[in-house]
Write a protein that holds these residues in place. Structure first.
Motif, PDB file in Angstrom:
ATOM      1  N   ASP A 201      61.067 154.969  54.839  1.00  0.00           N
ATOM      2  CA  ASP A 201      61.301 155.738  53.394  1.00  0.00           C
ATOM      3  C   ASP A 201      60.548 155.148  52.377  1.00  0.00           C
ATOM      4  O   ASP A 201      60.707 155.529  51.348  1.00  0.00           O
ATOM      5  N   ARG A 202      59.321 154.982  52.676  1.00  0.00           N
ATOM      6  CA  ARG A 202      58.411 154.397  51.372  1.00  0.00           C
ATOM      7  C   ARG A 202      57.963 155.502  50.686  1.00  0.00           C
ATOM      8  O   ARG A 202      57.529 156.753  51.215  1.00  0.00           O
ATOM      9  N   THR A 203      57.760 155.472  49.482  1.00  0.00           N
ATOM     10  CA  THR A 203      57.224 156.663  48.501  1.00  0.00           C
ATOM     11  C   THR A 203      55.917 156.836  48.906  1.00  0.00           C
ATOM     12  O   THR A 203      55.098 156.054  48.674  1.00  0.00           O
ATOM     13  N   MET A 204      55.413 158.166  49.112  1.00  0.00           N
ATOM     14  CA  MET A 204      54.311 158.526  49.571  1.00  0.00           C
ATOM     15  C   MET A 204      53.674 159.875  48.725  1.00  0.00           C
ATOM     16  O   MET A 204      54.884 160.713  48.115  1.00  0.00           O
ATOM     17  N   PHE A 205      52.538 160.239  48.709  1.00  0.00           N
ATOM     18  CA  PHE A 205      52.042 161.421  48.039  1.00  0.00           C
ATOM     19  C   PHE A 205      50.983 161.932  48.591  1.00  0.00           C
ATOM     20  O   PHE A 205      50.083 161.216  49.336  1.00  0.00           O
ATOM     21  N   MET A 206      50.981 163.355  48.661  1.00  0.00           N
ATOM     22  CA  MET A 206      49.757 164.082  49.294  1.00  0.00           C
ATOM     23  C   MET A 206      48.388 163.436  48.942  1.00  0.00           C
ATOM     24  O   MET A 206      47.527 163.585  50.042  1.00  0.00           O
ATOM     25  N   PHE A 207      48.165 163.057  47.891  1.00  0.00           N
ATOM     26  CA  PHE A 207      46.609 162.516  47.652  1.00  0.00           C
ATOM     27  C   PHE A 207      46.188 161.181  48.456  1.00  0.00           C
ATOM     28  O   PHE A 207      45.028 160.903  48.526  1.00  0.00           O
ATOM     29  N   TYR A 208      47.252 160.746  49.161  1.00  0.00           N
ATOM     30  CA  TYR A 208      47.052 159.654  50.018  1.00  0.00           C
ATOM     31  C   TYR A 208      45.947 160.157  51.204  1.00  0.00           C
ATOM     32  O   TYR A 208      45.496 159.130  51.950  1.00  0.00           O
ATOM     33  N   ALA A 209      46.133 161.647  51.586  1.00  0.00           N
ATOM     34  CA  ALA A 209      45.369 162.027  52.565  1.00  0.00           C
ATOM     35  C   ALA A 209      43.868 162.322  52.102  1.00  0.00           C
ATOM     36  O   ALA A 209      43.149 162.803  53.385  1.00  0.00           O
ATOM     37  N   LEU A 210      43.438 162.136  51.036  1.00  0.00           N
ATOM     38  CA  LEU A 210      42.093 162.294  50.666  1.00  0.00           C
ATOM     39  C   LEU A 210      41.148 161.667  51.383  1.00  0.00           C
ATOM     40  O   LEU A 210      40.117 162.336  51.890  1.00  0.00           O
ATOM     41  N   PRO A 211      41.188 160.368  52.000  1.00  0.00           N
ATOM     42  CA  PRO A 211      39.957 159.847  53.105  1.00  0.00           C
ATOM     43  C   PRO A 211      40.046 160.837  54.162  1.00  0.00           C
ATOM     44  O   PRO A 211      39.077 160.506  55.146  1.00  0.00           O
ATOM     45  N   LEU A 212      40.951 161.494  54.630  1.00  0.00           N
ATOM     46  CA  LEU A 212      40.921 162.299  55.931  1.00  0.00           C
ATOM     47  C   LEU A 212      39.866 163.341  55.556  1.00  0.00           C
ATOM     48  O   LEU A 212      39.399 163.829  56.683  1.00  0.00           O
ATOM     49  N   LEU A 213      39.616 163.869  54.449  1.00  0.00           N
ATOM     50  CA  LEU A 213      38.990 164.939  54.261  1.00  0.00           C
ATOM     51  C   LEU A 213      37.597 165.342  54.735  1.00  0.00           C
ATOM     52  O   LEU A 213      37.114 166.289  55.289  1.00  0.00           O
ATOM     53  N   PRO A 214      36.722 164.213  54.414  1.00  0.00           N
ATOM     54  CA  PRO A 214      35.180 164.061  55.171  1.00  0.00           C
ATOM     55  C   PRO A 214      35.533 164.426  56.935  1.00  0.00           C
ATOM     56  O   PRO A 214      34.608 165.225  57.221  1.00  0.00           O
ATOM     57  N   PHE A 215      36.203 163.874  57.348  1.00  0.00           N
ATOM     58  CA  PHE A 215      36.396 164.226  58.833  1.00  0.00           C
ATOM     59  C   PHE A 215      36.862 165.419  59.171  1.00  0.00           C
ATOM     60  O   PHE A 215      36.639 165.920  60.175  1.00  0.00           O
ATOM     61  N   MET A 216      37.730 165.936  58.113  1.00  0.00           N
ATOM     62  CA  MET A 216      38.185 167.418  58.410  1.00  0.00           C
ATOM     63  C   MET A 216      37.265 168.329  58.268  1.00  0.00           C
ATOM     64  O   MET A 216      36.791 169.238  59.223  1.00  0.00           O
ATOM     65  N   CYS A 217      36.120 167.938  57.335  1.00  0.00           N
ATOM     66  CA  CYS A 217      35.141 169.055  57.297  1.00  0.00           C
ATOM     67  C   CYS A 217      34.141 168.805  58.258  1.00  0.00           C
ATOM     68  O   CYS A 217      33.394 169.780  58.674  1.00  0.00           O
ATOM     69  N   LEU A 218      33.863 167.613  58.695  1.00  0.00           N
ATOM     70  CA  LEU A 218      32.933 167.361  59.847  1.00  0.00           C
ATOM     71  C   LEU A 218      33.577 168.204  61.091  1.00  0.00           C
ATOM     72  O   LEU A 218      32.779 168.811  61.972  1.00  0.00           O
ATOM     73  N   ALA A 219      34.860 168.021  61.313  1.00  0.00           N
ATOM     74  CA  ALA A 219      35.322 168.894  62.386  1.00  0.00           C
ATOM     75  C   ALA A 219      35.392 170.338  62.304  1.00  0.00           C
ATOM     76  O   ALA A 219      34.829 171.162  63.268  1.00  0.00           O
ATOM     77  N   ILE A 220      35.385 170.891  61.046  1.00  0.00           N
ATOM     78  CA  ILE A 220      35.123 172.199  60.928  1.00  0.00           C
ATOM     79  C   ILE A 220      33.897 172.716  61.054  1.00  0.00           C
ATOM     80  O   ILE A 220      33.516 173.529  61.603  1.00  0.00           O
ATOM     81  N   VAL A 221      32.851 171.961  60.668  1.00  0.00           N
ATOM     82  CA  VAL A 221      31.307 172.416  60.897  1.00  0.00           C
ATOM     83  C   VAL A 221      31.021 172.330  62.505  1.00  0.00           C
ATOM     84  O   VAL A 221      30.013 172.840  62.839  1.00  0.00           O
ATOM     85  N   MET A 222      31.370 171.152  62.964  1.00  0.00           N
ATOM     86  CA  MET A 222      31.489 171.244  64.532  1.00  0.00           C
ATOM     87  C   MET A 222      31.747 172.465  65.107  1.00  0.00           C
ATOM     88  O   MET A 222      30.988 173.053  66.060  1.00  0.00           O
ATOM     89  N   ALA A 223      33.057 172.849  64.800  1.00  0.00           N
ATOM     90  CA  ALA A 223      33.713 174.127  65.264  1.00  0.00           C
ATOM     91  C   ALA A 223      32.632 175.299  64.930  1.00  0.00           C
ATOM     92  O   ALA A 223      32.554 176.298  65.795  1.00  0.00           O
ATOM     93  N   LEU A 224      31.905 175.291  63.681  1.00  0.00           N
ATOM     94  CA  LEU A 224      31.308 176.363  63.233  1.00  0.00           C
ATOM     95  C   LEU A 224      30.001 176.332  64.062  1.00  0.00           C
ATOM     96  O   LEU A 224      29.537 177.422  64.558  1.00  0.00           O
ATOM     97  N   GLY A 225      29.511 175.251  64.492  1.00  0.00           N
ATOM     98  CA  GLY A 225      28.252 175.259  65.093  1.00  0.00           C
ATOM     99  C   GLY A 225      28.494 175.809  66.650  1.00  0.00           C
ATOM    100  O   GLY A 225      27.554 176.256  67.232  1.00  0.00           O
ATOM    101  N   MET A 226      29.841 175.369  67.078  1.00  0.00           N
ATOM    102  CA  MET A 226      30.027 176.117  68.509  1.00  0.00           C
ATOM    103  C   MET A 226      30.233 177.643  68.410  1.00  0.00           C
ATOM    104  O   MET A 226      29.552 178.510  69.205  1.00  0.00           O
ATOM    105  N   ILE A 227      30.602 178.073  67.293  1.00  0.00           N
ATOM    106  CA  ILE A 227      30.883 179.557  67.040  1.00  0.00           C
ATOM    107  C   ILE A 227      28.955 180.302  66.985  1.00  0.00           C
ATOM    108  O   ILE A 227      28.988 181.327  67.410  1.00  0.00           O
ATOM    109  N   ILE A 228      28.414 179.581  66.280  1.00  0.00           N
ATOM    110  CA  ILE A 228      27.073 180.083  65.953  1.00  0.00           C
ATOM    111  C   ILE A 228      26.247 180.014  67.373  1.00  0.00           C
ATOM    112  O   ILE A 228      25.727 181.040  67.678  1.00  0.00           O
TER     113      ILE A 228
END
Length: 519
Positions: free
Chosen positions: A437-464
């Motif tokens: 039950d530790r108090t947490m907030f959504m902005f704790y997820a910010l370090p995930l964002l670069p890897f989300m962007c990398l995943a998306i462009v990898m998928a876009l590369g497959m689409i192209i």
């Protein structure tokens, strides 16, 4: 931290197999990412001092940063229900807010030292304490562009990755407020970029040394120097010096680089690749990613170690060089108290959320909200800073991460594997704390964002599709990828007023609250 070019005159077959060069123009390889970075910088620095007030947890970190400049440690400040300390701080008279003694703090000092850079240059103004967040947030876009270019072999996809992060709402908000998470994300991204550079450098070195021997299958293989791994160790020490959650990435990446070393020697047909990775690369890994981050982390406490008055700091030796060693037992006890604080933090908060909420953006954080009757041409106006990611990025990332699972399981794609590992390292540990039950907030997820962007462009590369595909196939794929990037831009533009405290009619504000949980 930013990828360097690989431009061999004549690469050998082994070199091309182990570390193929990044194709494309070196000029555009830098110019494209720099243009995206300038765009990101404009979004982050425009109206940076607005609102001219202390926003959310800036009340802690902006003051702690100034205390580090003045005392070398976090100092106790006035805390009263009328907000007198905040008013004095905003009036650029911070000398009047201090009380007696050092202040107990829950996070290490690196992020606050970074905030202090802006305060040292611009003073205790909203622009001053937000400057470092905007600067390093902007710089992270450049690093991601170059990293994605190296991983995908495409300048266009590299720029697309930076473009996605530049247009993410959560990244924008945290780049415009004096909180710690933007600095945590920055150092984690830098460390990962260094390791990707190290992977290429090590494979180039390995291929060069093996090409000089007629028998490539000898023993354990040659020793390889890892300068980028040393830089990564410093970065992860600094990441952990912002927030302890940076250490989870380090633990995961130690495993990752060993697998990379092992895979490189196996691909080079070294006789004993596993033993070779342990014997020839293992010591370097332990020193650079084990010992060096610890040394770096302890060094970030220098202000507290070398001075007297900090919370929990005992008697200080008159001999300056002895103070760090004398202070280590006190620092250990301080960390025990910090761990106790974090492990027992369960205070309810109206904006708290759980790790499973973060990918779907269920419960963002309102950093600032104000209603008025003027400023928007309507009878009721709203201004808000809503800490939320751009849905077109975060929701697409869910699908892209599933594509990465497919790529890794079917093709053993190292890029997909590293993206998934990094995402898991930054996300899964929070489930452990959720159980208590530790108090947490959504902005704790910010370090995930670069890897989300990398995943998306990898998928876009497959689409192209690859260059060898028929032109018609690539035109359709490029149109789909372009349409998606346009959708992200439109989505960000629509949300921008509630990300940057723009005054808009209340009805317009309410239209942007897509879920009841966003209010």
């Amino acid at each position: 931290m930013v990828a360097t070019e690989i431009e061999p005159a004549r690469a050998t077959p082994l070199r091309e197999r182990l570390a193929p060069r990044v194709p494309g123009s070196m000029l555009w390889g830098w110019l494209g990412p720099l243009l995206v970075t300038v765009f990101a910088g404009f979004l982050r620095f425009d109206r940076l001092g607005n609102p001219h007030s202390i926003v959310f947890d800036e009340t802690y970190y902006a003051k702690d940063a100034y205390a580090l400049l003045r005392f070398g440690y976090e100092h106790s400040a006035r805390d009263d229900p009328k907000g007198i300390a905040d008013k004095l701080f905003l009036a650029d008279t911070p000398g009047q807010i201090w009380t007696d003694g050092g202040s107990f703090i829950a996070h290490p000092p690196v992020g606050k030292w970074m905030i202090a850079i802006g305060e040292a240059i611009f003073g205790t103004t909203p622009f001053g304490w937000r400057f470092a967040a905007a600067f390093f947030g902007t710089l992270s876009v450049l690093i991601l562009c170059r990293l994605a270019r190296r991983m995908t072999g495409s300048t266009l996809l590299g720029c697309a990755a930076g473009f996605l992060m530049a247009l993410d709402g959560l990244h924008l908000v945290l780049s415009r407020t004096a909180l710690l998470d933007i600095f945590l994300m920055f150092w984690v991204l830098c460390g990962f970029a260094c390791l990707v550079n190290d992977r290429d450098h090590a494979r180039r070195t390995l291929s060069a040394k093996l090409d000089g021997d007629p028998d490539r299958s000898f023993g354990l293989g040659p020793y390889v120097f890892h300068p980028w791994r040393i830089a990564a160790g410093v970065c992860f020490g600094l990441a952990t010096g912002v927030k302890w959650s940076g250490a989870t990435f380090l633990f995961a990446f130690v495993i990752m680089v060993f697998l990379w070393d092992m895979g490189a020697r196996r691909a080079a047909e070294v006789q004993f690749p596993y033993a070779g990775a342990l014997a020839k690369d293992g010591v370097a890994t332990v020193l650079s990613l084990g010992v060096l981050p610890v040394i770096t982390y302890v060094a970030t406490w220098s202000g507290w170690l070398f001075t007297s008055g900090g919370w929990g700091r005992g008697k200080v030796s008159p001999t300056v060089l002895l103070r760090p060693f004398e202070g280590l037992p006190d620092l250990w006890r301080y960390h025990e108290r910090m761990y106790e604080f974090h492990s027992s933090l369960s205070t309810k908060h109206p904006y708290q959320s759980w790790p499973w909420d973060w990918p779907v953006l269920r419960r963002p954080v309102a950093f600032f909200y104000q209603e008025s009757t003027t400023g928007c041409g309507a009878s009721k106006c709203s201004r808000e800073i809503l800490g939320i990611g751009t849905p077109a990025v975060w929701w697409a990332a869910i699908a892209a991460l599933l594509v990465m699972v497919f790529l890794y399981l079917v093709y053993r794609d190292w890029r997909a594997g590293s993206i998934l590992l990094a995402y898991a390292a930054g996300w899964i540990p929070w489930f452990w704390y959720a159980a208590s039950d530790r108090t947490m907030f959504m902005f704790y997820a910010l370090p995930l964002l670069p890897f989300m962007c990398l995943a998306i462009v990898m998928a876009l590369g497959m689409i192209i599709g690859p260059v060898a595909q028929p032109a018609g196939r690539r035109i359709v794929g490029s149109a789909i990828a372009g349409a998606y990037l346009l959708l992200v831009l439109i989505n960000f533009w629509y949300l921008y007023p509630v990300l940057a405290a723009k005054s808009i009619p209340y009805d317009s504000w309410h239209m942007r609250m897509w879920m009841d949980s966003w209010v």
